[in-house]
Design a protein around this motif. Structure first.
Motif, PDB file in Angstrom:
ATOM      1  N   GLU A 146     -18.694  21.240 -25.782  1.00 40.10           N
ATOM      2  CA  GLU A 146     -19.436  21.023 -24.549  1.00 40.10           C
ATOM      3  C   GLU A 146     -20.974  21.384 -25.051  1.00 40.10           C
ATOM      4  O   GLU A 146     -21.176  22.575 -25.489  1.00 40.10           O
ATOM      5  CB  GLU A 146     -19.082  21.485 -23.395  1.00 40.10           C
ATOM      6  N   GLY A 147     -21.770  20.485 -24.595  1.00 39.61           N
ATOM      7  CA  GLY A 147     -23.245  20.692 -24.767  1.00 39.61           C
ATOM      8  C   GLY A 147     -23.734  20.449 -26.135  1.00 39.61           C
ATOM      9  O   GLY A 147     -24.910  20.666 -26.579  1.00 39.61           O
ATOM     10  N   VAL A 148     -22.944  20.210 -27.313  1.00 40.70           N
ATOM     11  CA  VAL A 148     -23.236  19.810 -28.449  1.00 40.70           C
ATOM     12  C   VAL A 148     -23.462  18.414 -28.658  1.00 40.70           C
ATOM     13  O   VAL A 148     -22.492  17.609 -28.526  1.00 40.70           O
ATOM     14  CB  VAL A 148     -22.319  20.304 -29.557  1.00 40.70           C
ATOM     15  N   LYS A 149     -24.605  17.680 -28.948  1.00 36.11           N
ATOM     16  CA  LYS A 149     -24.507  16.410 -29.058  1.00 36.11           C
ATOM     17  C   LYS A 149     -24.005  15.805 -30.458  1.00 36.11           C
ATOM     18  O   LYS A 149     -24.623  16.434 -31.487  1.00 36.11           O
ATOM     19  CB  LYS A 149     -26.189  15.899 -29.198  1.00 36.11           C
ATOM     20  N   LEU A 150     -23.239  15.136 -30.465  1.00 36.22           N
ATOM     21  CA  LEU A 150     -22.566  14.430 -31.702  1.00 36.22           C
ATOM     22  C   LEU A 150     -23.354  14.051 -32.757  1.00 36.22           C
ATOM     23  O   LEU A 150     -23.580  14.386 -34.012  1.00 36.22           O
ATOM     24  CB  LEU A 150     -21.727  13.440 -31.391  1.00 36.22           C
ATOM     25  N   ASP A 151     -24.769  13.387 -32.436  1.00 36.88           N
ATOM     26  CA  ASP A 151     -25.749  13.071 -33.417  1.00 36.88           C
ATOM     27  C   ASP A 151     -26.482  14.046 -33.934  1.00 36.88           C
ATOM     28  O   ASP A 151     -26.781  14.187 -35.089  1.00 36.88           O
ATOM     29  CB  ASP A 151     -26.646  12.093 -32.859  1.00 36.88           C
ATOM     30  N   ASP A 152     -26.670  15.257 -33.291  1.00 39.74           N
ATOM     31  CA  ASP A 152     -27.284  16.428 -33.665  1.00 39.74           C
ATOM     32  C   ASP A 152     -26.210  17.086 -34.729  1.00 39.74           C
ATOM     33  O   ASP A 152     -26.788  17.643 -35.950  1.00 39.74           O
ATOM     34  CB  ASP A 152     -27.748  17.374 -32.667  1.00 39.74           C
ATOM     35  N   LEU A 153     -25.035  17.170 -34.470  1.00 38.00           N
ATOM     36  CA  LEU A 153     -24.067  17.662 -35.196  1.00 38.00           C
ATOM     37  C   LEU A 153     -23.912  17.020 -36.423  1.00 38.00           C
ATOM     38  O   LEU A 153     -23.730  17.529 -37.780  1.00 38.00           O
ATOM     39  CB  LEU A 153     -22.535  17.603 -34.561  1.00 38.00           C
ATOM     40  N   GLU A 154     -23.858  15.607 -36.495  1.00 33.85           N
ATOM     41  CA  GLU A 154     -23.793  15.080 -37.750  1.00 33.85           C
ATOM     42  C   GLU A 154     -25.063  14.985 -38.662  1.00 33.85           C
ATOM     43  O   GLU A 154     -25.120  15.179 -39.788  1.00 33.85           O
ATOM     44  CB  GLU A 154     -23.837  13.405 -37.125  1.00 33.85           C
ATOM     45  N   LYS A 155     -26.396  15.205 -37.992  1.00 36.87           N
ATOM     46  CA  LYS A 155     -27.428  15.527 -38.814  1.00 36.87           C
ATOM     47  C   LYS A 155     -27.383  16.800 -39.663  1.00 36.87           C
ATOM     48  O   LYS A 155     -27.613  17.044 -40.728  1.00 36.87           O
ATOM     49  CB  LYS A 155     -28.767  15.672 -38.067  1.00 36.87           C
ATOM     50  N   GLU A 156     -26.846  18.001 -38.918  1.00 39.19           N
ATOM     51  CA  GLU A 156     -26.821  19.192 -39.613  1.00 39.19           C
ATOM     52  C   GLU A 156     -25.662  19.106 -40.277  1.00 39.19           C
ATOM     53  O   GLU A 156     -25.941  19.831 -41.570  1.00 39.19           O
ATOM     54  CB  GLU A 156     -26.141  20.347 -38.289  1.00 39.19           C
ATOM     55  N   TRP A 157     -24.610  18.275 -40.189  1.00 40.52           N
ATOM     56  CA  TRP A 157     -23.502  18.241 -41.352  1.00 40.52           C
ATOM     57  C   TRP A 157     -24.158  17.727 -42.649  1.00 40.52           C
ATOM     58  O   TRP A 157     -23.893  18.161 -43.576  1.00 40.52           O
ATOM     59  CB  TRP A 157     -22.357  17.398 -40.607  1.00 40.52           C
ATOM     60  N   LYS A 158     -24.957  16.582 -42.190  1.00 37.78           N
ATOM     61  CA  LYS A 158     -25.329  15.835 -43.673  1.00 37.78           C
ATOM     62  C   LYS A 158     -26.424  16.691 -44.251  1.00 37.78           C
ATOM     63  O   LYS A 158     -26.370  16.671 -45.427  1.00 37.78           O
ATOM     64  CB  LYS A 158     -25.964  14.618 -43.052  1.00 37.78           C
ATOM     65  N   GLU A 159     -27.219  17.298 -43.701  1.00 38.95           N
ATOM     66  CA  GLU A 159     -28.183  18.433 -44.572  1.00 38.95           C
ATOM     67  C   GLU A 159     -27.531  19.555 -45.101  1.00 38.95           C
ATOM     68  O   GLU A 159     -27.845  19.696 -46.204  1.00 38.95           O
ATOM     69  CB  GLU A 159     -29.040  19.028 -43.294  1.00 38.95           C
ATOM     70  N   PHE A 160     -26.343  20.043 -44.439  1.00 38.92           N
ATOM     71  CA  PHE A 160     -25.671  21.133 -45.066  1.00 38.92           C
ATOM     72  C   PHE A 160     -24.791  20.817 -46.205  1.00 38.92           C
ATOM     73  O   PHE A 160     -24.767  21.487 -47.278  1.00 38.92           O
ATOM     74  CB  PHE A 160     -24.699  21.797 -43.843  1.00 38.92           C
ATOM     75  N   ILE A 161     -23.967  19.816 -45.975  1.00 34.17           N
ATOM     76  CA  ILE A 161     -23.186  19.183 -47.262  1.00 34.17           C
ATOM     77  C   ILE A 161     -24.084  18.618 -48.193  1.00 34.17           C
ATOM     78  O   ILE A 161     -23.895  18.785 -49.548  1.00 34.17           O
ATOM     79  CB  ILE A 161     -22.579  17.962 -46.806  1.00 34.17           C
ATOM     80  N   GLY A 162     -25.345  17.979 -47.769  1.00 36.14           N
ATOM     81  CA  GLY A 162     -26.377  17.444 -49.011  1.00 36.14           C
ATOM     82  C   GLY A 162     -26.802  18.759 -49.837  1.00 36.14           C
ATOM     83  O   GLY A 162     -27.236  18.570 -51.093  1.00 36.14           O
ATOM     84  N   GLY A 163     -26.993  20.064 -49.243  1.00 38.49           N
ATOM     85  CA  GLY A 163     -27.524  21.228 -49.754  1.00 38.49           C
ATOM     86  C   GLY A 163     -26.214  21.879 -50.539  1.00 38.49           C
ATOM     87  O   GLY A 163     -26.976  22.886 -51.395  1.00 38.49           O
ATOM     88  N   LEU A 164     -25.366  21.417 -50.569  1.00 39.83           N
ATOM     89  CA  LEU A 164     -24.186  22.315 -51.380  1.00 39.83           C
ATOM     90  C   LEU A 164     -24.358  21.884 -52.767  1.00 39.83           C
ATOM     91  O   LEU A 164     -24.610  20.885 -53.124  1.00 39.83           O
ATOM     92  CB  LEU A 164     -22.907  22.061 -50.716  1.00 39.83           C
ATOM     93  N   ARG A 165     -24.030  23.185 -53.641  1.00 41.99           N
ATOM     94  CA  ARG A 165     -24.061  22.581 -55.026  1.00 41.99           C
ATOM     95  C   ARG A 165     -22.640  23.169 -55.806  1.00 41.99           C
ATOM     96  O   ARG A 165     -22.047  24.099 -55.370  1.00 41.99           O
ATOM     97  CB  ARG A 165     -25.093  23.393 -55.837  1.00 41.99           C
TER      98      ARG A 165
END
Length: 165
Positions: A146-165
């Motif tokens: 509740e209160g978490v926008k799916l589009d915002d969550l997806e954006k954070e996920w993409k940035e986080f996963i993209g930054g893993l090495r």
């Protein structure tokens, strides 16, 4: 017949043990979506021992090393599955989308458990507990996130996963 692979056997057995745990602890196990079943199993089975402690691997575990390049490439090429669709994939569609769906499920659960010191971990566990109590996955998601926008969550996920090495 038995099969042994020095790198894959233990993580695969741990993955299956997570499935067994979820099944044994929930009368409503069939209500969990595939992304949760497979992503949680991969995430919890992908561990490492550091300083004598068992911890979640941060993409360095066997399963993470196998899944990470695939999902990073899919994100870069715009081929990852939008969360609005991904969270509702049927078992059939999930299996048909393999190996991408498995990589995305691992990366999503890994993200929910480890992003910003576990910012979403309690929400994921609330989702688990709510479905475990017999609530549909859609309603459990709405309650836990509740209160978490799916589009915002997806954006954070993409940035986080993209930054893993």
């Amino acid at each position: 017949a038995a099969y042994w692979d020095p790198e894959l056997t233990k993580p695969c057995l741990a993955h299956e043990a997570v499935h067994q745990f979820v099944h044994l602890t929930s009368r409503f196990m069939y209500m969990y979506p595939e992304w949760f079943h497979e992503g949680l199993a991969d995430t919890l089975a992908d561990y490492e021992i550091a300083d004598g402690k068992l911890t979640l691997a941060t993409g360095r575990g066997t399963l993470g090393r196998m899944r990470l390049p695939l999902i990073q490439e899919a994100i870069r090429e715009g081929k990852s599955i939008r969360f609005a669709e991904f969270l509702k994939l049927s078992e059939k569609k999930f299996q048909e989308g393999s190996p991408l769906t498995y990589a995305q499920a691992w990366s999503f659960c890994h993200f929910l458990m480890t992003f910003q010191e576990g910012r979403y971990r309690k929400r994921l566990m609330s989702f688990y507990e709510t479905v475990r109590g017999g609530t549909s996955s859609d309603k459990a998601w709405a309650k836990a996130f509740e209160g978490v926008k799916l589009d915002d969550l997806e954006k954070e996920w993409k940035e986080f996963i993209g930054g893993l090495r």
